[in-house]
Design a protein around this motif. Structure first.
Motif, PDB file in Angstrom:
ATOM      1  N   LEU A 119       8.593  16.314   1.917  1.00 55.92           N
ATOM      2  CA  LEU A 119       8.377  15.099   2.709  1.00 55.92           C
ATOM      3  C   LEU A 119       6.942  15.038   3.215  1.00 55.92           C
ATOM      4  CD1 LEU A 119      11.678  15.037   4.809  1.00 55.92           C
ATOM      5  CD2 LEU A 119      11.160  13.726   2.744  1.00 55.92           C
ATOM      6  N   THR A 120       6.351  16.189   3.471  1.00 55.01           N
ATOM      7  CA  THR A 120       4.990  16.237   3.986  1.00 55.01           C
ATOM      8  C   THR A 120       3.996  15.622   3.009  1.00 55.01           C
ATOM      9  OG1 THR A 120       5.506  18.242   5.222  1.00 55.01           O
ATOM     10  CG2 THR A 120       3.174  17.769   4.837  1.00 55.01           C
ATOM     11  N   ASP A 121       4.186  15.889   1.718  1.00 52.87           N
ATOM     12  CA  ASP A 121       3.219  15.467   0.704  1.00 52.87           C
ATOM     13  C   ASP A 121       3.755  14.377  -0.220  1.00 52.87           C
ATOM     14  OD1 ASP A 121       1.307  17.350   1.564  1.00 52.87           O
ATOM     15  OD2 ASP A 121       2.349  18.938   0.465  1.00 52.87           O
ATOM     16  N   MET A 122       4.879  13.763   0.135  1.00 61.30           N
ATOM     17  CA  MET A 122       5.513  12.796  -0.771  1.00 61.30           C
ATOM     18  C   MET A 122       4.713  11.502  -0.859  1.00 61.30           C
ATOM     19  SD  MET A 122       9.508  11.643  -0.779  1.00 61.30           S
ATOM     20  CE  MET A 122      10.070  13.342  -0.949  1.00 61.30           C
ATOM     21  N   HIS A 123       4.615  10.988  -2.091  1.00 57.78           N
ATOM     22  CA  HIS A 123       3.938   9.725  -2.345  1.00 57.78           C
ATOM     23  C   HIS A 123       4.922   8.774  -3.027  1.00 57.78           C
ATOM     24  CE1 HIS A 123       0.245  11.692  -1.124  1.00 57.78           C
ATOM     25  NE2 HIS A 123       0.502  12.673  -1.965  1.00 57.78           N
ATOM     26  N   ALA A 124       4.414   7.756  -3.705  1.00 53.60           N
ATOM     27  CA  ALA A 124       5.294   6.776  -4.331  1.00 53.60           C
ATOM     28  C   ALA A 124       5.694   7.153  -5.751  1.00 53.60           C
ATOM     29  CB  ALA A 124       4.607   5.396  -4.335  1.00 53.60           C
ATOM     30  N   ALA A 125       5.224   8.281  -6.239  1.00 59.00           N
ATOM     31  CA  ALA A 125       5.474   8.652  -7.631  1.00 59.00           C
ATOM     32  C   ALA A 125       6.863   9.261  -7.808  1.00 59.00           C
ATOM     33  CB  ALA A 125       4.412   9.652  -8.091  1.00 59.00           C
ATOM     34  N   THR A 126       7.376   9.172  -9.028  1.00 67.51           N
ATOM     35  CA  THR A 126       8.649   9.780  -9.461  1.00 67.51           C
ATOM     36  C   THR A 126       9.725   9.675  -8.380  1.00 67.51           C
ATOM     37  OG1 THR A 126       8.003  12.026  -8.741  1.00 67.51           O
ATOM     38  CG2 THR A 126       7.450  11.380 -11.005  1.00 67.51           C
ATOM     39  N   PRO A 127      10.105   8.457  -7.995  1.00 61.19           N
ATOM     40  CA  PRO A 127      10.986   8.312  -6.825  1.00 61.19           C
ATOM     41  C   PRO A 127      12.359   8.952  -6.993  1.00 61.19           C
ATOM     42  CG  PRO A 127      10.745   6.218  -7.990  1.00 61.19           C
ATOM     43  CD  PRO A 127       9.722   7.147  -8.562  1.00 61.19           C
ATOM     44  N   ALA A 128      12.976   8.809  -8.163  1.00 58.22           N
ATOM     45  CA  ALA A 128      14.301   9.411  -8.345  1.00 58.22           C
ATOM     46  C   ALA A 128      14.215  10.926  -8.269  1.00 58.22           C
ATOM     47  CB  ALA A 128      14.897   8.970  -9.683  1.00 58.22           C
ATOM     48  N   TYR A 145      12.346  13.173 -14.733  1.00 60.30           N
ATOM     49  CA  TYR A 145      11.051  13.162 -14.061  1.00 60.30           C
ATOM     50  C   TYR A 145      10.439  11.790 -14.319  1.00 60.30           C
ATOM     51  CZ  TYR A 145       6.571  14.907 -12.356  1.00 60.30           C
ATOM     52  OH  TYR A 145       5.413  15.102 -11.623  1.00 60.30           O
ATOM     53  N   ASP A 146      10.771  10.829 -13.466  1.00 57.53           N
ATOM     54  CA  ASP A 146      10.586   9.398 -13.735  1.00 57.53           C
ATOM     55  C   ASP A 146       9.191   8.906 -13.360  1.00 57.53           C
ATOM     56  OD1 ASP A 146      11.514  10.017 -11.123  1.00 57.53           O
ATOM     57  OD2 ASP A 146      12.126   7.944 -10.782  1.00 57.53           O
ATOM     58  N   THR A 147       8.215   9.332 -14.136  1.00 54.78           N
ATOM     59  CA  THR A 147       6.824   8.950 -13.890  1.00 54.78           C
ATOM     60  C   THR A 147       6.576   7.457 -14.069  1.00 54.78           C
ATOM     61  OG1 THR A 147       6.314   9.481 -16.194  1.00 54.78           O
ATOM     62  CG2 THR A 147       5.956  11.224 -14.574  1.00 54.78           C
ATOM     63  N   TRP A 148       7.456   6.761 -14.746  1.00 54.46           N
ATOM     64  CA  TRP A 148       7.280   5.337 -15.052  1.00 54.46           C
ATOM     65  C   TRP A 148       7.780   4.435 -13.928  1.00 54.46           C
ATOM     66  CZ3 TRP A 148      10.849   8.659 -16.928  1.00 54.46           C
ATOM     67  CH2 TRP A 148      12.188   8.366 -16.722  1.00 54.46           C
ATOM     68  N   GLN A 149       8.356   5.011 -12.875  1.00 54.65           N
ATOM     69  CA  GLN A 149       8.977   4.197 -11.828  1.00 54.65           C
ATOM     70  C   GLN A 149       8.166   4.237 -10.529  1.00 54.65           C
ATOM     71  OE1 GLN A 149      13.409   3.434 -12.271  1.00 54.65           O
ATOM     72  NE2 GLN A 149      13.331   5.603 -11.708  1.00 54.65           N
ATOM     73  N   LEU A 204      10.036   0.564  -5.187  1.00 58.79           N
ATOM     74  CA  LEU A 204      10.597  -0.779  -5.097  1.00 58.79           C
ATOM     75  C   LEU A 204      11.123  -1.289  -6.426  1.00 58.79           C
ATOM     76  CD1 LEU A 204       8.090  -2.530  -2.657  1.00 58.79           C
ATOM     77  CD2 LEU A 204      10.380  -1.648  -2.174  1.00 58.79           C
ATOM     78  N   GLY A 205      10.608  -0.761  -7.520  1.00 59.11           N
ATOM     79  CA  GLY A 205      11.076  -1.195  -8.827  1.00 59.11           C
ATOM     80  C   GLY A 205      12.053  -0.239  -9.485  1.00 59.11           C
TER      81      GLY A 205
END
Length: 236
Positions: free
Chosen positions: A149-158, A94-98, A101-102
């Protein structure tokens, strides 16, 4: 422990040594399933099983290892001859630090390999054991609203990518297995106080498990190929 019989329904829960998986396994065992805690570390699995009803047993499984999955399926075939319920719960990162783009793409690949492709591997391996029996056969993919997909943001990309892929797998499997009477659904348990969710999450593992158990217990004419939380549809 009572020896299993060929008529005892069998439930498999991956990643079941803690958190939501353990809570799901505990209730399924109480419901009368011969419940298999499928875990990477058998010692941790046995420690968890000691706190569960006697119907719970432990088998080693690494969902990211094709050979491990094949051995697991053979053991279940030889010992039980059937699988009635599969809960694909194992998940990592649960990659909250990512941010997208990074993001470390090696970590993204590893996350997909466990959270989505791992569930695919296990479903492929156990489907022949599920197709032999009826009624009440279910595959429940433990997903997350992070994968909507409806509610997806830039958080936890993996993590988000892996859960969106898991939701796609739900649709694919539901379509193929419908003629066999096997219902396949994705479930979001909500924000749960687990090692992954953190101590401030508002839901207990038992409360998170309730959504998963709902998808196990739906009637044979219930929904398939859907995405739910607390028994209510979520947007894809």
């Amino acid at each position: 422990m009572q020896e299993p019989t060929k008529t005892t329904p069998v439930a498999v829960v991956t990643g079941a040594n803690r958190g939501i998986g353990k809570a799901v396994a505990a209730q399924l065992a109480r419901d009368g399933y011969r419940t298999v805690l499928a875990v990477r570390d058998p010692a941790r699995g046995r420690a968890a099983a000691r706190e569960l009803p006697a119907q719970a047993t432990v088998e080693q499984l690494d969902v990211a290892d094709a050979d491990s999955v094949a051995r697991f399926a053979r053991r279940l075939r030889d010992r039980y001859g059937r699988v009635d319920v599969l809960v694909n719960n194992a998940a990592v990162n649960y990659d909250t630090w990512q941010d997208p783009l990074g993001a470390d793409l090696d970590l993204v690949r590893d996350t997909l390999d466990v959270n989505a492709i791992g569930a695919w591997r296990v479903s492929q391996a156990l489907a022949p054991l599920m197709r032999r029996h009826s009624p009440g056969r279910r595959i429940v993919n433990v997903s997350s609203e992070s994968g909507s997909l409806t509610d997806m943001h830039a958080a936890t990309p993996a993590y988000a990518m892996s859960k969106a892929a898991l939701n796609a797998l739900t649709r694919l499997l539901a379509a193929q297995l419908a003629p066999d009477g096997i219902l396949v659904n994705s479930v979001c348990p909500g924000w749960v106080a687990t090692d992954m969710g953190g101590p401030t999450a508002p839901r207990t593992p038992a409360q998170g498990a309730a959504s998963v158990l709902w998808a196990v217990r739906i009637p044979d004419d219930g929904p398939t190929g859907g995405f739910f939380r607390d028994g209510q549809p979520l947007p894809w």
